[in-house]
Design a protein around this motif. Sequence first.
Motif, PDB file in Angstrom:
ATOM      1  N   ALA A  23      -6.658   3.499  -0.937  1.00  0.00           N
ATOM      2  CA  ALA A  23      -5.807   2.608  -1.733  1.00  0.00           C
ATOM      3  C   ALA A  23      -6.142   1.137  -1.486  1.00  0.00           C
ATOM      4  O   ALA A  23      -5.658   0.266  -2.206  1.00  0.00           O
ATOM      5  CB  ALA A  23      -4.333   2.850  -1.406  1.00  0.00           C
ATOM      6  N   VAL A  24      -6.978   0.856  -0.472  1.00  0.00           N
ATOM      7  CA  VAL A  24      -7.301  -0.525  -0.103  1.00  0.00           C
ATOM      8  C   VAL A  24      -8.400  -1.065  -1.019  1.00  0.00           C
ATOM      9  O   VAL A  24      -9.510  -0.526  -1.069  1.00  0.00           O
ATOM     10  CB  VAL A  24      -7.764  -0.621   1.369  1.00  0.00           C
ATOM     11  N   ILE A  25      -8.082  -2.122  -1.730  1.00  0.00           N
ATOM     12  CA  ILE A  25      -9.057  -2.778  -2.605  1.00  0.00           C
ATOM     13  C   ILE A  25      -9.944  -3.655  -1.730  1.00  0.00           C
ATOM     14  O   ILE A  25      -9.452  -4.504  -0.989  1.00  0.00           O
ATOM     15  CB  ILE A  25      -8.339  -3.615  -3.689  1.00  0.00           C
ATOM     16  N   VAL A  26     -11.249  -3.445  -1.828  1.00  0.00           N
ATOM     17  CA  VAL A  26     -12.177  -4.133  -0.935  1.00  0.00           C
ATOM     18  C   VAL A  26     -12.900  -5.306  -1.592  1.00  0.00           C
ATOM     19  O   VAL A  26     -13.611  -6.033  -0.916  1.00  0.00           O
ATOM     20  CB  VAL A  26     -13.209  -3.148  -0.338  1.00  0.00           C
ATOM     21  N   GLU A  27     -12.705  -5.521  -2.876  1.00  0.00           N
ATOM     22  CA  GLU A  27     -13.364  -6.660  -3.520  1.00  0.00           C
ATOM     23  C   GLU A  27     -12.660  -7.957  -3.128  1.00  0.00           C
ATOM     24  O   GLU A  27     -11.516  -7.925  -2.669  1.00  0.00           O
ATOM     25  CB  GLU A  27     -13.406  -6.488  -5.028  1.00  0.00           C
ATOM     26  N   PRO A  28     -13.336  -9.097  -3.264  1.00  0.00           N
ATOM     27  CA  PRO A  28     -12.706 -10.373  -2.902  1.00  0.00           C
ATOM     28  C   PRO A  28     -11.378 -10.583  -3.640  1.00  0.00           C
ATOM     29  O   PRO A  28     -11.259 -10.289  -4.828  1.00  0.00           O
ATOM     30  CB  PRO A  28     -13.739 -11.416  -3.333  1.00  0.00           C
ATOM     31  N   ASN A  29     -10.405 -11.089  -2.902  1.00  0.00           N
ATOM     32  CA  ASN A  29      -9.069 -11.314  -3.435  1.00  0.00           C
ATOM     33  C   ASN A  29      -9.008 -12.699  -4.078  1.00  0.00           C
ATOM     34  O   ASN A  29      -8.838 -13.700  -3.391  1.00  0.00           O
ATOM     35  CB  ASN A  29      -8.030 -11.178  -2.314  1.00  0.00           C
ATOM     36  N   LEU A  30      -9.126 -12.750  -5.384  1.00  0.00           N
ATOM     37  CA  LEU A  30      -9.069 -14.024  -6.108  1.00  0.00           C
ATOM     38  C   LEU A  30      -7.668 -14.631  -6.089  1.00  0.00           C
ATOM     39  O   LEU A  30      -7.507 -15.836  -6.232  1.00  0.00           O
ATOM     40  CB  LEU A  30      -9.535 -13.837  -7.558  1.00  0.00           C
ATOM     41  N   TYR A  31      -6.668 -13.809  -5.918  1.00  0.00           N
ATOM     42  CA  TYR A  31      -5.271 -14.240  -5.884  1.00  0.00           C
ATOM     43  C   TYR A  31      -4.919 -14.843  -4.522  1.00  0.00           C
ATOM     44  O   TYR A  31      -4.023 -15.666  -4.426  1.00  0.00           O
ATOM     45  CB  TYR A  31      -4.389 -13.034  -6.204  1.00  0.00           C
ATOM     46  N   ARG A  32      -5.607 -14.402  -3.467  1.00  0.00           N
ATOM     47  CA  ARG A  32      -5.478 -14.858  -2.082  1.00  0.00           C
ATOM     48  C   ARG A  32      -4.204 -14.394  -1.381  1.00  0.00           C
ATOM     49  O   ARG A  32      -4.102 -14.506  -0.182  1.00  0.00           O
ATOM     50  CB  ARG A  32      -5.624 -16.379  -1.977  1.00  0.00           C
ATOM     51  N   ARG A  33      -3.231 -13.928  -2.114  1.00  0.00           N
ATOM     52  CA  ARG A  33      -1.997 -13.433  -1.498  1.00  0.00           C
ATOM     53  C   ARG A  33      -2.044 -11.915  -1.446  1.00  0.00           C
ATOM     54  O   ARG A  33      -2.736 -11.278  -2.222  1.00  0.00           O
ATOM     55  CB  ARG A  33      -0.795 -13.923  -2.305  1.00  0.00           C
ATOM     56  N   THR A  34      -1.299 -11.337  -0.523  1.00  0.00           N
ATOM     57  CA  THR A  34      -1.278  -9.891  -0.346  1.00  0.00           C
ATOM     58  C   THR A  34      -0.386  -9.245  -1.397  1.00  0.00           C
ATOM     59  O   THR A  34       0.724  -9.710  -1.642  1.00  0.00           O
ATOM     60  CB  THR A  34      -0.760  -9.540   1.062  1.00  0.00           C
ATOM     61  N   VAL A  35      -0.883  -8.163  -1.994  1.00  0.00           N
ATOM     62  CA  VAL A  35      -0.119  -7.452  -3.022  1.00  0.00           C
ATOM     63  C   VAL A  35      -0.184  -5.954  -2.726  1.00  0.00           C
ATOM     64  O   VAL A  35      -1.234  -5.429  -2.355  1.00  0.00           O
ATOM     65  CB  VAL A  35      -0.673  -7.716  -4.441  1.00  0.00           C
ATOM     66  N   VAL A  36       0.948  -5.284  -2.895  1.00  0.00           N
ATOM     67  CA  VAL A  36       1.008  -3.829  -2.781  1.00  0.00           C
ATOM     68  C   VAL A  36       1.591  -3.282  -4.075  1.00  0.00           C
ATOM     69  O   VAL A  36       2.485  -3.880  -4.679  1.00  0.00           O
ATOM     70  CB  VAL A  36       1.837  -3.373  -1.556  1.00  0.00           C
ATOM     71  N   TRP A  37       1.040  -2.163  -4.513  1.00  0.00           N
ATOM     72  CA  TRP A  37       1.548  -1.454  -5.680  1.00  0.00           C
ATOM     73  C   TRP A  37       2.144  -0.145  -5.174  1.00  0.00           C
ATOM     74  O   TRP A  37       1.429   0.838  -4.973  1.00  0.00           O
ATOM     75  CB  TRP A  37       0.430  -1.173  -6.681  1.00  0.00           C
ATOM     76  N   PRO A  38       3.464  -0.124  -4.931  1.00  0.00           N
ATOM     77  CA  PRO A  38       4.078   1.093  -4.393  1.00  0.00           C
ATOM     78  C   PRO A  38       4.515   2.051  -5.498  1.00  0.00           C
ATOM     79  O   PRO A  38       4.666   1.663  -6.657  1.00  0.00           O
ATOM     80  CB  PRO A  38       5.302   0.555  -3.654  1.00  0.00           C
ATOM     81  N   TYR A  39       4.683   3.295  -5.112  1.00  0.00           N
ATOM     82  CA  TYR A  39       5.357   4.275  -5.950  1.00  0.00           C
ATOM     83  C   TYR A  39       6.109   5.192  -4.996  1.00  0.00           C
ATOM     84  O   TYR A  39       5.978   5.076  -3.778  1.00  0.00           O
ATOM     85  CB  TYR A  39       4.391   5.022  -6.871  1.00  0.00           C
ATOM     86  N   TYR A  40       6.904   6.055  -5.534  1.00  0.00           N
ATOM     87  CA  TYR A  40       7.773   6.866  -4.686  1.00  0.00           C
ATOM     88  C   TYR A  40       7.555   8.346  -4.979  1.00  0.00           C
ATOM     89  O   TYR A  40       7.500   8.762  -6.136  1.00  0.00           O
ATOM     90  CB  TYR A  40       9.237   6.473  -4.906  1.00  0.00           C
ATOM     91  N   GLU A  41       7.404   9.118  -3.904  1.00  0.00           N
ATOM     92  CA  GLU A  41       7.319  10.573  -3.994  1.00  0.00           C
ATOM     93  C   GLU A  41       8.489  11.146  -3.213  1.00  0.00           C
ATOM     94  O   GLU A  41       8.633  10.857  -2.019  1.00  0.00           O
ATOM     95  CB  GLU A  41       6.005  11.078  -3.387  1.00  0.00           C
TER      96      GLU A  41
END
Length: 125
Positions: free
Chosen positions: A92-110
């Motif tokens: 789930a970890v995006i390894v490309e350079p972060n152009l936004y520079r801030r940390t973002v998580v896309w959660p979902y619930y199971e």
Amino acid sequence: MPKQVLRISFLGAVAIALLSPFPAAFARDPDGKYAKANPDMARWFEGLRSPAGTACCALSDGNTLQDSEWRSKDGHYQVLIRGEWVDVPENAVIVEPNLYRRTVVWPYYEDGRPTVRCFLPGSMM
């Protein structure tokens, strides 16, 4: 309106805000204001994919995290979602350079438990 009633109303509003399950730290862009202001960045977000190939979707679907809401533990990332530390799967970890520079998580619930669809590490500035 009497001052006492206003004070109670204000304190009630503060209590509701503090006890809300959706803290302000989960900044989102549901109405697309950010996308309209910066369409290039919006397209970049919409094109993000996890190493597993999962589409992360737009910034409006993710939650921007403060530095205190994510960490690295035993070589893996963890994020704080609704008061619970959740392990971020490697795929789930995006390894490309972060152009936004801030940390973002896309959660979902199971089954009512938070899981991470995508995670974009920030710069921890």
